[in-house]
Write an enzyme that holds these catalytic residues in place. Structure first.
Site, PDB file in Angstrom:
ATOM      1  N   TRP A 102     -10.058  87.557  36.758  1.00 48.75           N
ATOM      2  CA  TRP A 102     -10.304  88.013  38.140  1.00 48.75           C
ATOM      3  C   TRP A 102     -10.709  89.462  38.148  1.00 48.75           C
ATOM      4  O   TRP A 102     -11.640  89.865  38.871  1.00 48.75           O
ATOM      5  CB  TRP A 102      -9.084  87.763  39.024  1.00 48.75           C
ATOM      6  CG  TRP A 102      -8.756  86.311  39.174  1.00 48.75           C
ATOM      7  CD1 TRP A 102      -7.613  85.681  38.766  1.00 48.75           C
ATOM      8  CD2 TRP A 102      -9.593  85.286  39.748  1.00 48.75           C
ATOM      9  NE1 TRP A 102      -7.693  84.340  39.067  1.00 48.75           N
ATOM     10  CE2 TRP A 102      -8.883  84.075  39.661  1.00 48.75           C
ATOM     11  CE3 TRP A 102     -10.867  85.287  40.310  1.00 48.75           C
ATOM     12  CZ2 TRP A 102      -9.406  82.861  40.128  1.00 48.75           C
ATOM     13  CZ3 TRP A 102     -11.392  84.090  40.770  1.00 48.75           C
ATOM     14  CH2 TRP A 102     -10.667  82.887  40.681  1.00 48.75           C
ATOM     15  N   ASP A 174      -5.609  93.934  43.665  1.00 49.40           N
ATOM     16  CA  ASP A 174      -5.713  92.496  43.955  1.00 49.40           C
ATOM     17  C   ASP A 174      -4.319  91.918  43.748  1.00 49.40           C
ATOM     18  O   ASP A 174      -3.829  91.817  42.619  1.00 49.40           O
ATOM     19  CB  ASP A 174      -6.727  91.850  43.001  1.00 49.40           C
ATOM     20  CG  ASP A 174      -6.869  90.341  43.227  1.00 49.40           C
ATOM     21  OD1 ASP A 174      -6.099  89.759  44.019  1.00 49.40           O
ATOM     22  OD2 ASP A 174      -7.759  89.739  42.578  1.00 49.40           O
ATOM     23  N   LYS A 198      -1.973  81.445  47.233  1.00 50.38           N
ATOM     24  CA  LYS A 198      -1.021  81.433  46.126  1.00 50.38           C
ATOM     25  C   LYS A 198       0.406  81.574  46.662  1.00 50.38           C
ATOM     26  O   LYS A 198       1.230  80.712  46.444  1.00 50.38           O
ATOM     27  CB  LYS A 198      -1.330  82.559  45.138  1.00 50.38           C
ATOM     28  CG  LYS A 198      -2.311  82.221  44.022  1.00 50.38           C
ATOM     29  CD  LYS A 198      -3.735  82.154  44.429  1.00 50.38           C
ATOM     30  CE  LYS A 198      -4.668  81.737  43.321  1.00 50.38           C
ATOM     31  NZ  LYS A 198      -5.818  82.615  43.190  1.00 50.38           N
TER      32      LYS A 198
HETATM   33  C1  LIG Z   1      -7.064  82.997  42.906  1.00 44.40           C
HETATM   34  C2  LIG Z   1      -7.355  84.438  42.695  1.00 44.40           C
HETATM   35  C3  LIG Z   1      -8.563  85.028  43.120  1.00 44.40           C
HETATM   36  C4  LIG Z   1      -9.651  84.239  43.787  1.00 44.40           C
HETATM   37  O1  LIG Z   1      -9.257  83.820  45.031  1.00 44.40           O
HETATM   38  P1  LIG Z   1     -10.222  83.009  46.013  1.00 44.40           P
HETATM   39  O2  LIG Z   1      -9.458  83.077  47.300  1.00 44.40           O
HETATM   40  O3  LIG Z   1     -10.377  81.642  45.459  1.00 44.40           O
HETATM   41  O4  LIG Z   1     -11.530  83.738  46.084  1.00 44.40           O
HETATM   42  C5  LIG Z   1      -8.728  86.381  42.912  1.00 44.40           C
HETATM   43  N1  LIG Z   1      -7.785  87.124  42.314  1.00 44.40           N
HETATM   44  C6  LIG Z   1      -6.626  86.584  41.883  1.00 44.40           C
HETATM   45  C7  LIG Z   1      -5.608  87.464  41.231  1.00 44.40           C
HETATM   46  C8  LIG Z   1      -6.381  85.240  42.063  1.00 44.40           C
HETATM   47  O5  LIG Z   1      -5.232  84.708  41.624  1.00 44.40           O
END
Ligand SMILES: *Cc1c(COP(=O)(O)O)cnc(C)c1O
Length: 362
Positions: A102, A174, A198
Protein backbone atom coordinates in the site's frame (compact mmCIF):
# COMPACT_ATOMS: atom_id res chain seq x y z
CA UNK A 1 -28.25 -19.04 12.60
CA UNK A 2 -24.62 -19.91 11.99
CA UNK A 3 -21.95 -17.23 12.41
CA UNK A 4 -18.31 -18.01 11.64
CA UNK A 5 -15.18 -16.41 13.04
CA UNK A 6 -14.21 -14.23 10.11
CA UNK A 7 -10.47 -13.50 9.98
CA UNK A 8 -10.69 -11.55 6.69
CA UNK A 9 -8.32 -8.63 6.14
CA UNK A 10 -11.08 -6.49 4.64
CA UNK A 11 -13.96 -6.19 4.23
CA UNK A 12 -13.98 -7.80 7.63
CA UNK A 13 -16.04 -8.70 10.66
CA UNK A 14 -18.27 -6.10 12.28
CA UNK A 15 -19.37 -6.22 15.94
CA UNK A 16 -22.49 -8.34 16.32
CA UNK A 17 -24.16 -5.56 18.37
CA UNK A 18 -23.69 -3.19 15.42
CA UNK A 19 -25.23 -5.64 12.95
CA UNK A 20 -28.18 -6.19 15.28
CA UNK A 21 -28.77 -2.48 15.74
CA UNK A 22 -28.60 -1.95 11.96
CA UNK A 23 -31.05 -4.78 11.53
CA UNK A 24 -33.44 -3.33 14.16
CA UNK A 25 -33.35 0.01 12.38
CA UNK A 26 -33.54 -1.41 8.87
CA UNK A 27 -37.22 -0.80 8.11
CA UNK A 28 -37.53 2.45 9.99
CA UNK A 29 -34.73 4.61 11.35
CA UNK A 30 -36.23 6.09 14.53
CA UNK A 31 -39.63 7.40 13.52
CA UNK A 32 -38.51 8.29 10.00
CA UNK A 33 -40.60 5.46 8.56
CA UNK A 34 -37.85 4.49 6.15
CA UNK A 35 -34.40 2.94 6.25
CA UNK A 36 -31.22 5.06 6.15
CA UNK A 37 -30.62 3.66 2.64
CA UNK A 38 -33.82 5.29 1.40
CA UNK A 39 -33.31 8.70 2.98
CA UNK A 40 -32.38 11.96 1.32
CA UNK A 41 -28.87 12.97 2.24
CA UNK A 42 -30.34 16.46 2.76
CA UNK A 43 -32.91 15.22 5.30
CA UNK A 44 -32.78 16.19 8.95
CA UNK A 45 -32.44 12.51 9.93
CA UNK A 46 -29.37 11.97 7.80
CA UNK A 47 -27.83 15.33 8.76
CA UNK A 48 -28.08 14.13 12.36
CA UNK A 49 -26.43 10.81 11.56
CA UNK A 50 -23.56 12.58 9.79
CA UNK A 51 -23.02 15.08 12.62
CA UNK A 52 -23.12 12.33 15.23
CA UNK A 53 -20.67 10.21 13.26
CA UNK A 54 -18.33 13.18 12.99
CA UNK A 55 -18.50 14.16 16.63
CA UNK A 56 -18.09 10.57 17.87
CA UNK A 57 -15.08 10.04 15.59
CA UNK A 58 -13.60 13.33 16.80
CA UNK A 59 -14.11 12.29 20.41
CA UNK A 60 -12.75 8.75 19.97
CA UNK A 61 -9.65 9.91 18.09
CA UNK A 62 -9.21 12.96 20.33
CA UNK A 63 -8.98 15.17 17.24
CA UNK A 64 -7.84 18.74 18.03
CA UNK A 65 -10.04 21.64 16.87
CA UNK A 66 -7.65 22.71 14.12
CA UNK A 67 -8.54 19.60 12.08
CA UNK A 68 -11.48 18.80 9.79
CA UNK A 69 -13.15 15.39 9.49
CA UNK A 70 -14.39 14.22 6.09
CA UNK A 71 -16.28 11.14 4.92
CA UNK A 72 -15.27 10.53 1.32
CA UNK A 73 -15.66 7.91 -1.40
CA UNK A 74 -13.18 6.14 -3.64
CA UNK A 75 -11.55 4.07 -0.91
CA UNK A 76 -8.14 4.62 0.64
CA UNK A 77 -6.70 4.27 -2.86
CA UNK A 78 -8.23 7.59 -3.95
CA UNK A 79 -6.27 9.24 -1.12
CA UNK A 80 -3.09 8.12 -2.89
CA UNK A 81 -4.05 10.72 -5.56
CA UNK A 82 -5.78 13.33 -3.40
CA UNK A 83 -2.84 13.73 -1.03
CA UNK A 84 -0.27 14.75 -3.69
CA UNK A 85 -2.82 16.79 -5.68
CA UNK A 86 -3.79 18.82 -2.62
CA UNK A 87 -0.60 18.91 -0.57
CA UNK A 88 2.19 19.32 -3.15
CA UNK A 89 1.77 23.09 -3.05
CA UNK A 90 5.16 24.58 -2.21
CA UNK A 91 8.37 22.63 -3.02
CA UNK A 92 6.46 19.93 -4.92
CA UNK A 93 8.58 17.36 -3.03
CA UNK A 94 7.46 14.55 -0.75
CA UNK A 95 9.03 11.69 1.21
CA UNK A 96 7.89 8.09 1.52
CA UNK A 97 8.75 5.05 3.58
CA UNK A 98 8.04 1.88 1.63
CA UNK A 99 6.93 -0.70 4.18
CA UNK A 100 4.52 -2.69 2.03
CA UNK A 101 2.36 -2.79 -1.08
CA UNK A 102 0.00 0.00 0.00
CA UNK A 103 2.83 2.38 0.84
CA UNK A 104 4.37 1.59 -2.52
CA UNK A 105 1.15 2.30 -4.38
CA UNK A 106 0.84 5.65 -2.60
CA UNK A 107 4.42 6.49 -3.61
CA UNK A 108 3.93 5.48 -7.22
CA UNK A 109 0.88 7.70 -7.50
CA UNK A 110 2.58 10.71 -5.84
CA UNK A 111 5.49 10.38 -8.30
CA UNK A 112 3.09 11.31 -11.11
CA UNK A 113 2.55 14.77 -9.63
CA UNK A 114 5.78 15.72 -7.89
CA UNK A 115 9.25 14.75 -6.80
CA UNK A 116 8.73 11.74 -4.52
CA UNK A 117 11.71 10.35 -2.61
CA UNK A 118 12.02 6.96 -0.94
CA UNK A 119 13.60 7.56 2.46
CA UNK A 120 13.70 3.86 3.39
CA UNK A 121 12.26 0.56 2.24
CA UNK A 122 11.94 -2.89 3.75
CA UNK A 123 11.31 -4.55 0.41
CA UNK A 124 14.75 -6.24 0.62
CA UNK A 125 13.29 -8.59 3.25
CA UNK A 126 9.70 -8.82 1.91
CA UNK A 127 8.53 -6.04 4.23
CA UNK A 128 9.06 -8.05 7.42
CA UNK A 129 10.26 -5.03 9.42
CA UNK A 130 9.95 -1.26 9.78
CA UNK A 131 13.24 0.37 8.69
CA UNK A 132 15.09 2.60 11.16
CA UNK A 133 15.41 6.11 9.80
CA UNK A 134 17.41 9.22 10.62
CA UNK A 135 15.64 12.57 10.19
CA UNK A 136 18.88 13.93 8.68
CA UNK A 137 17.92 11.99 5.53
CA UNK A 138 14.48 13.58 5.25
CA UNK A 139 13.75 16.29 2.67
CA UNK A 140 13.77 19.47 4.76
CA UNK A 141 11.34 21.39 2.56
CA UNK A 142 9.10 18.46 1.64
CA UNK A 143 5.37 19.23 1.37
CA UNK A 144 4.59 15.99 3.21
CA UNK A 145 6.04 12.72 4.52
CA UNK A 146 3.88 9.62 3.98
CA UNK A 147 3.77 6.38 5.96
CA UNK A 148 1.43 3.41 6.02
CA UNK A 149 0.99 3.05 9.78
CA UNK A 150 -0.20 -0.58 9.75
CA UNK A 151 0.80 -2.89 6.93
CA UNK A 152 -2.26 -5.04 6.38
CA UNK A 153 -0.60 -7.53 4.05
CA UNK A 154 2.73 -8.04 5.83
CA UNK A 155 1.66 -7.54 9.46
CA UNK A 156 4.01 -4.78 10.63
CA UNK A 157 3.20 -1.44 12.22
CA UNK A 158 4.69 1.86 13.30
CA UNK A 159 4.05 2.00 17.03
CA UNK A 160 2.51 5.20 18.42
CA UNK A 161 5.92 6.14 19.88
CA UNK A 162 7.86 5.04 16.80
CA UNK A 163 6.60 7.52 14.21
CA UNK A 164 9.24 9.32 12.13
CA UNK A 165 10.12 12.75 13.53
CA UNK A 166 9.30 14.98 10.57
CA UNK A 167 9.42 18.35 12.34
CA UNK A 168 7.47 20.94 10.36
CA UNK A 169 6.84 18.60 7.46
CA UNK A 170 3.27 17.24 7.72
CA UNK A 171 3.24 13.52 8.47
CA UNK A 172 0.56 11.63 6.53
CA UNK A 173 -0.67 8.31 7.90
CA UNK A 174 -2.58 5.59 6.09
CA UNK A 175 -4.39 4.00 9.03
CA UNK A 176 -6.87 1.94 7.01
CA UNK A 177 -6.18 -1.25 8.91
CA UNK A 178 -5.46 0.03 12.41
CA UNK A 179 -7.77 2.98 12.88
CA UNK A 180 -9.42 2.93 16.34
CA UNK A 181 -7.27 -0.01 17.42
CA UNK A 182 -4.64 1.75 19.50
CA UNK A 183 -4.15 5.32 20.72
CA UNK A 184 -2.20 7.54 18.31
CA UNK A 185 -1.65 11.25 18.84
CA UNK A 186 -3.49 12.92 15.96
CA UNK A 187 -1.56 16.17 16.50
CA UNK A 188 1.59 14.40 15.26
CA UNK A 189 -0.05 14.08 11.82
CA UNK A 190 -1.04 16.55 9.14
CA UNK A 191 -3.52 14.05 7.73
CA UNK A 192 -4.80 10.59 8.67
CA UNK A 193 -6.93 8.54 6.31
CA UNK A 194 -8.66 5.19 6.65
CA UNK A 195 -10.87 3.16 4.36
CA UNK A 196 -13.68 2.01 6.64
CA UNK A 197 -13.91 -1.63 5.60
CA UNK A 198 -11.11 -2.98 7.81
CA UNK A 199 -11.77 -1.73 11.30
CA UNK A 200 -14.46 0.93 11.12
CA UNK A 201 -17.46 -0.10 9.06
CA UNK A 202 -18.57 -1.26 5.62
CA UNK A 203 -16.78 -0.55 2.35
CA UNK A 204 -17.66 2.66 0.53
CA UNK A 205 -16.48 5.36 2.90
CA UNK A 206 -13.04 6.69 3.76
CA UNK A 207 -12.59 8.87 6.82
CA UNK A 208 -10.06 11.68 6.49
CA UNK A 209 -8.73 13.83 9.34
CA UNK A 210 -6.93 16.84 7.88
CA UNK A 211 -5.21 19.81 9.54
CA UNK A 212 -6.96 23.00 8.47
CA UNK A 213 -3.87 24.77 7.14
CA UNK A 214 -3.41 21.99 4.56
CA UNK A 215 -6.78 22.72 2.94
CA UNK A 216 -7.17 25.05 -0.04
CA UNK A 217 -3.84 24.70 -1.84
CA UNK A 218 -4.73 22.07 -4.45
CA UNK A 219 -3.15 22.12 -7.88
CA UNK A 220 -5.23 24.02 -10.50
CA UNK A 221 -6.05 20.89 -12.47
CA UNK A 222 -7.32 18.95 -9.43
CA UNK A 223 -10.76 17.49 -10.22
CA UNK A 224 -13.36 19.15 -8.04
CA UNK A 225 -14.27 15.83 -6.38
CA UNK A 226 -10.60 15.28 -5.45
CA UNK A 227 -10.18 18.67 -3.79
CA UNK A 228 -10.42 18.48 0.03
CA UNK A 229 -11.77 22.05 0.03
CA UNK A 230 -14.84 20.97 -1.94
CA UNK A 231 -15.76 18.49 0.79
CA UNK A 232 -14.83 20.76 3.71
CA UNK A 233 -16.98 23.59 2.33
CA UNK A 234 -19.97 21.27 1.89
CA UNK A 235 -19.47 19.25 5.10
CA UNK A 236 -18.96 15.98 3.13
CA UNK A 237 -22.22 16.57 1.22
CA UNK A 238 -21.00 18.13 -2.04
CA UNK A 239 -22.67 15.21 -3.79
CA UNK A 240 -24.51 12.21 -2.39
CA UNK A 241 -22.27 10.74 0.31
CA UNK A 242 -22.21 6.99 1.06
CA UNK A 243 -25.07 7.45 3.53
CA UNK A 244 -25.52 3.88 4.72
CA UNK A 245 -21.79 3.26 5.20
CA UNK A 246 -21.52 6.46 7.24
CA UNK A 247 -24.48 5.32 9.34
CA UNK A 248 -22.88 1.95 10.10
CA UNK A 249 -19.62 3.73 10.99
CA UNK A 250 -21.64 5.78 13.47
CA UNK A 251 -22.91 2.53 15.02
CA UNK A 252 -19.33 1.23 15.21
CA UNK A 253 -18.21 4.47 16.90
CA UNK A 254 -21.00 4.06 19.47
CA UNK A 255 -19.87 0.49 20.06
CA UNK A 256 -16.22 1.50 20.49
CA UNK A 257 -17.24 4.25 22.91
CA UNK A 258 -19.39 1.86 24.94
CA UNK A 259 -16.43 -0.54 25.15
CA UNK A 260 -13.88 1.81 26.64
CA UNK A 261 -13.03 3.94 23.61
CA UNK A 262 -9.80 3.50 21.67
CA UNK A 263 -7.95 2.95 24.96
CA UNK A 264 -10.28 0.06 25.75
CA UNK A 265 -9.79 -1.36 22.25
CA UNK A 266 -6.02 -1.07 22.62
CA UNK A 267 -5.97 -3.01 25.89
CA UNK A 268 -7.99 -5.90 24.49
CA UNK A 269 -6.16 -5.84 21.13
CA UNK A 270 -2.83 -6.15 22.94
CA UNK A 271 -4.16 -9.06 24.96
CA UNK A 272 -5.60 -10.78 21.88
CA UNK A 273 -2.53 -10.35 19.68
CA UNK A 274 -0.09 -11.21 22.49
CA UNK A 275 -1.91 -14.47 23.14
CA UNK A 276 -1.69 -15.46 19.48
CA UNK A 277 1.94 -14.36 19.06
CA UNK A 278 2.92 -16.20 22.26
CA UNK A 279 1.37 -19.37 20.98
CA UNK A 280 3.13 -19.00 17.60
CA UNK A 281 6.49 -18.23 19.25
CA UNK A 282 6.28 -21.39 21.35
CA UNK A 283 4.97 -23.61 18.59
CA UNK A 284 7.00 -26.39 16.98
CA UNK A 285 5.07 -26.06 13.72
CA UNK A 286 4.00 -22.44 13.22
CA UNK A 287 6.29 -19.48 12.69
CA UNK A 288 5.61 -15.74 12.57
CA UNK A 289 6.97 -13.95 9.51
CA UNK A 290 7.68 -10.54 11.02
CA UNK A 291 10.35 -9.23 13.44
CA UNK A 292 8.79 -9.22 16.94
CA UNK A 293 9.35 -5.52 17.68
CA UNK A 294 7.36 -4.33 14.66
CA UNK A 295 4.41 -6.69 14.90
CA UNK A 296 0.93 -5.50 14.04
CA UNK A 297 -1.85 -5.82 16.60
CA UNK A 298 -4.33 -6.31 13.74
CA UNK A 299 -2.85 -8.61 11.08
CA UNK A 300 -0.94 -11.69 12.14
CA UNK A 301 0.76 -13.61 9.31
CA UNK A 302 2.22 -17.06 10.05
CA UNK A 303 3.48 -20.08 8.15
CA UNK A 304 4.22 -23.76 8.71
CA UNK A 305 7.09 -23.83 6.21
CA UNK A 306 5.25 -26.29 3.99
CA UNK A 307 2.86 -25.14 1.24
CA UNK A 308 0.89 -28.40 1.54
CA UNK A 309 0.41 -28.00 5.30
CA UNK A 310 -0.56 -24.34 4.86
CA UNK A 311 -3.22 -25.33 2.33
CA UNK A 312 -4.45 -28.11 4.60
CA UNK A 313 -4.62 -25.67 7.52
CA UNK A 314 -6.79 -23.25 5.56
CA UNK A 315 -9.06 -26.05 4.39
CA UNK A 316 -9.45 -27.70 7.82
CA UNK A 317 -9.92 -24.40 9.69
CA UNK A 318 -13.00 -23.70 7.52
CA UNK A 319 -14.54 -26.92 8.78
CA UNK A 320 -14.03 -25.66 12.33
CA UNK A 321 -15.94 -22.45 11.71
CA UNK A 322 -13.05 -20.12 10.81
CA UNK A 323 -13.01 -18.26 7.51
CA UNK A 324 -10.46 -16.30 5.50
CA UNK A 325 -7.26 -17.48 7.19
CA UNK A 326 -5.46 -17.88 3.87
CA UNK A 327 -2.50 -15.49 3.64
CA UNK A 328 -2.26 -12.73 1.05
CA UNK A 329 -1.11 -14.02 -2.34
CA UNK A 330 2.18 -12.08 -2.05
CA UNK A 331 3.15 -13.67 1.30
CA UNK A 332 1.53 -17.10 1.25
CA UNK A 333 0.89 -19.08 4.43
CA UNK A 334 -1.82 -17.82 6.73
CA UNK A 335 -2.94 -14.46 8.02
CA UNK A 336 -5.32 -13.91 10.91
CA UNK A 337 -6.79 -10.41 10.82
CA UNK A 338 -7.99 -9.76 14.34
CA UNK A 339 -9.65 -6.36 14.21
CA UNK A 340 -11.66 -4.75 17.03
CA UNK A 341 -14.73 -6.86 16.20
CA UNK A 342 -12.90 -10.19 16.68
CA UNK A 343 -13.76 -11.40 20.19
CA UNK A 344 -11.29 -13.17 22.47
CA UNK A 345 -13.34 -16.33 21.91
CA UNK A 346 -12.31 -16.20 18.23
CA UNK A 347 -8.62 -16.07 19.21
CA UNK A 348 -9.12 -18.98 21.63
CA UNK A 349 -10.89 -21.01 18.95
CA UNK A 350 -8.03 -20.35 16.51
CA UNK A 351 -5.35 -21.27 19.06
CA UNK A 352 -7.17 -24.47 20.05
CA UNK A 353 -7.38 -25.42 16.40
CA UNK A 354 -3.69 -24.65 15.86
CA UNK A 355 -2.76 -26.84 18.84
CA UNK A 356 -4.76 -29.71 17.45
CA UNK A 357 -3.34 -29.20 13.95
CA UNK A 358 0.18 -29.14 15.36
CA UNK A 359 -0.31 -32.39 17.27
CA UNK A 360 -1.64 -34.06 14.17
CA UNK A 361 0.91 -32.70 11.69
CA UNK A 362 4.17 -31.67 13.41
C1 LIG B 1 -7.05 -2.01 2.16
C2 LIG B 1 -6.02 -0.94 2.25
C3 LIG B 1 -5.92 0.08 1.28
C4 LIG B 1 -6.82 0.14 0.08
O1 LIG B 1 -8.11 0.43 0.45
P1 LIG B 1 -9.29 0.62 -0.61
O2 LIG B 1 -10.37 1.21 0.25
O3 LIG B 1 -9.61 -0.71 -1.17
O4 LIG B 1 -8.81 1.57 -1.67
C5 LIG B 1 -4.96 1.06 1.47
N1 LIG B 1 -4.14 1.04 2.53
C6 LIG B 1 -4.20 0.06 3.46
C7 LIG B 1 -3.25 0.10 4.62
C8 LIG B 1 -5.14 -0.94 3.35
O5 LIG B 1 -5.19 -1.91 4.27
Amino acid sequence: MKRVYNFAAGPSALPIEVLKKASDEMLSYGDAGMSVMEMSHRSASFKNILQEAKSLYKELMNVPDNYEILFLQGGASTQFSMIPLNLLSKSNKCDFMITGSWAKKAYQEAKRYGEAKVIASSEDKTFTYIPKVDSKDFTLDADFFHICVNNTIYGTRFKPDGLPETGNVPLIGDMSSNILSEVYDVSKFGLIYAGAQKNMGPAGVTAVIIRKDLIGHAKDFTPIMLNYKTHVDSDSCYNTPPCYSIYVCKLVYEWVKANGGVKGMEAINKEKSQKLYNFIDNSKLFKGTVVPEDRSLMNVPFITGSDELDALFVKESKKSGMENLKGHRSVGGMRASIYNAMPMAGIDTLIDFMKKFETENA
